[in-house]
Structures are given as structure tokens and as C-alpha cells.
Design a protein around this motif. Structure first.
Motif, mmCIF file in Angstrom:
data_model
loop_
_atom_site.group_PDB
_atom_site.id
_atom_site.type_symbol
_atom_site.label_atom_id
_atom_site.label_comp_id
_atom_site.label_asym_id
_atom_site.label_seq_id
_atom_site.Cartn_x
_atom_site.Cartn_y
_atom_site.Cartn_z
ATOM 1 N N GLU A 109 10.996 4.440 12.030
ATOM 2 C CA GLU A 109 12.107 3.595 11.866
ATOM 3 C C GLU A 109 11.814 2.395 12.730
ATOM 4 N N LYS A 111 13.776 -1.529 13.222
ATOM 5 C CA LYS A 111 14.935 -2.372 12.839
ATOM 6 C C LYS A 111 15.072 -3.813 13.486
ATOM 7 N N THR A 147 21.841 -5.562 9.953
ATOM 8 C CA THR A 147 20.716 -4.864 10.410
ATOM 9 C C THR A 147 20.027 -4.396 9.248
ATOM 10 N N TYR A 148 18.819 -4.842 9.265
ATOM 11 C CA TYR A 148 17.558 -4.316 8.471
ATOM 12 C C TYR A 148 16.763 -3.342 9.185
ATOM 13 N N LYS A 149 16.655 -2.103 8.325
ATOM 14 C CA LYS A 149 15.992 -1.315 8.921
ATOM 15 C C LYS A 149 14.702 -0.774 7.737
ATOM 16 N N TRP A 150 13.535 -0.709 8.376
ATOM 17 C CA TRP A 150 12.465 -0.388 7.640
ATOM 18 C C TRP A 150 11.991 1.049 8.093
ATOM 19 N N GLU A 151 11.636 1.923 7.068
ATOM 20 C CA GLU A 151 11.424 3.314 7.231
ATOM 21 C C GLU A 151 9.810 3.642 7.421
#
Length: 219
Positions: A109, A111, A147-151
Motif C-alpha cells: 500500500e 497512499k 485519498t488515493y491508495k495504490w496496492e
């Protein structure tokens, strides 16, 4: 051969930096020796004009005064830096939010927070520390804070290695002109760096200029 006046004039211009001021101070004895020799060997029929003698002394005195003023200013700046240092050390252990496009990928993660000026689609592009694009997508976002989350998934479907990544978020206005959505990063301050001119806060592996801080939260 350099005259006493030449020596004093040269000293006046070189006093603008520390190395030159040290040189001028070290040459004080040389200055007085030259002046004494000049007085001893002056032409009896054409003695040194007292006004010229006084002018030369005044020139050197002004240079010495300038050196002293510079030294006093340096001491004042040191005191100010010390006071500022104690102030910024207070950030350590606290959570800060700052303008920035970098975040750390860890435990699948990373973010970023953002402020969108309008509803709409946004083009997401994520790059690694070498500047290579590892992921792209288009998502819908709402006006306001988000909020942008990248996995950590790459375009090929593999998992990206942990580390620092940067993001760009691009939208289009009503005239179909692209613009960047500003992003923020959040983290706990682990260190304060005073060696880079501007004070820099370290959030783990991230570096954030203190001037980019927008919010501080006690943990």
C-alpha cells in the motif's frame, strides 16, 4: 610596488567573504610596517601629506569595522539557527501532512491525499524512483478532499518492490484543457535535517522541506 592605499582598498573589497576577512586581519602588521617605512623614507623636500596619511588610516579602520560587523552578524545568525533548530526538533514524532507527490510503498500500500477542484475523471500515473512509469489507470473522483491508495500492482500485473514512488493526477477542465491535481503526503517525522540550506523533515525515506508542511498532528 603596492602602496598603503592600494592595500587598504583591496582589503575593503575582499572583506565580503570570510577568507578575505581573515587575510585582512592577518595583514595588519604588514600595513603598519609599510606605513612606518613610508614615513621613515619620505622625501624631506616633499613629505607625506598629513591628509593623505589620515585618509589611509581611515580606510583601513573602515575595513576593520566592516570585518567586526560581519563577525557580529555571523554570531547573530548562529544564535538564530540554534533557536530555529530547537523549534523544528519539535516535529520529531509528530504526524505531518505536506505538499508532495511521493509516497512509500510498504505492505502492498502507498497512499496520497488530494484536493480535487471538481468532479470528474482523473488520469493516474505512478513512477518509480528512476522515473519509469509502473502503473496507470483512470478513476472517477469527487470534488474536495480525497485519498488515493495504490496496492503496488504494476501494469503487467506483478507486484512492485517496496520503496518510494511518485504520482501524477491529471484532470481536464470544462475547456478540455489538462491540469494537475495537487497531492499531499502524510507521515511521522523521524529526523530533521539542517544541512541542506532549507530545513528538511524526513518521514522515513521521504524528504519534505519544512516550507511544504500544511498540517501537524500530535501522535
Amino acid at each position: 610596488m603596492s602602496t598603503i592605499s592600494d592595500l587598504a582598498s583591496a582589503g575593503s573589497s575582499s572583506a565580503q567573504n570570510n577568507a578575505a576577512s581573515q587575510s585582512i586581519s592577518a595583514n595588519y602588521d604588514l600595513f603598519m610596517s609599510m606605513l612606518t617605512t613610508q614615513l621613515q623614507n619620505q622625501d624631506p623636500l616633499d613629505p607625506l601629506d598629513s591628509a593623505q596619511y589620515t585618509e589611509q588610516l581611515v580606510q583601513y579602520t573602515q575595513v576593520e569595522q566592516q570585518i567586526q560587523q560581519n563577525e557580529n552578524l555571523d554570531q547573530l545568525l548562529v544564535q538564530m539557527k540554534t533557536q530555529n533548530a530547537s523549534q523544528f526538533v519539535g516535529y520529531i514524532g509528530n504526524e505531518v501532512t505536506a505538499l508532495g507527490d511521493k509516497a512509500i510503498l510498504a505492505d502492498d500500500e502507498a497512499k496520497w491525499t488530494y484536493v480535487a477542484p471538481q468532479d470528474g475523471k482523473v488520469q493516474i500515473e505512478i513512477k518509480n524512483s528512476e522515473g519509469a512509469v509502473v502503473y496507470r489507470e483512470e478513476v472517477d473522483i469527487k470534488e474536495g478532499d480525497g485519498t488515493y491508495k495504490w496496492e503496488g500492482t504494476t501494469e503487467s500485473g506483478s507486484k512492485a518492490a517496496d520503496g518510494v514512488y511518485s504520482i501524477s493526477m491529471t484532470m481536464q477542465n470544462e475547456l478540455n484543457q489538462p491540469f494537475e491535481v495537487s497531492t499531499n503526503i502524510t507521515g511521522v517525522v523521524t529526523e530533521v535535517d539542517f544541512t541542506q540550506g532549507e530545513v528538511v523533515l524526513r518521514l522515513g525515506d521521504l524528504e519534505v522541506p519544512v516550507s511544504d508542511i500544511t498540517k501537524v498532528k500530535q501522535v
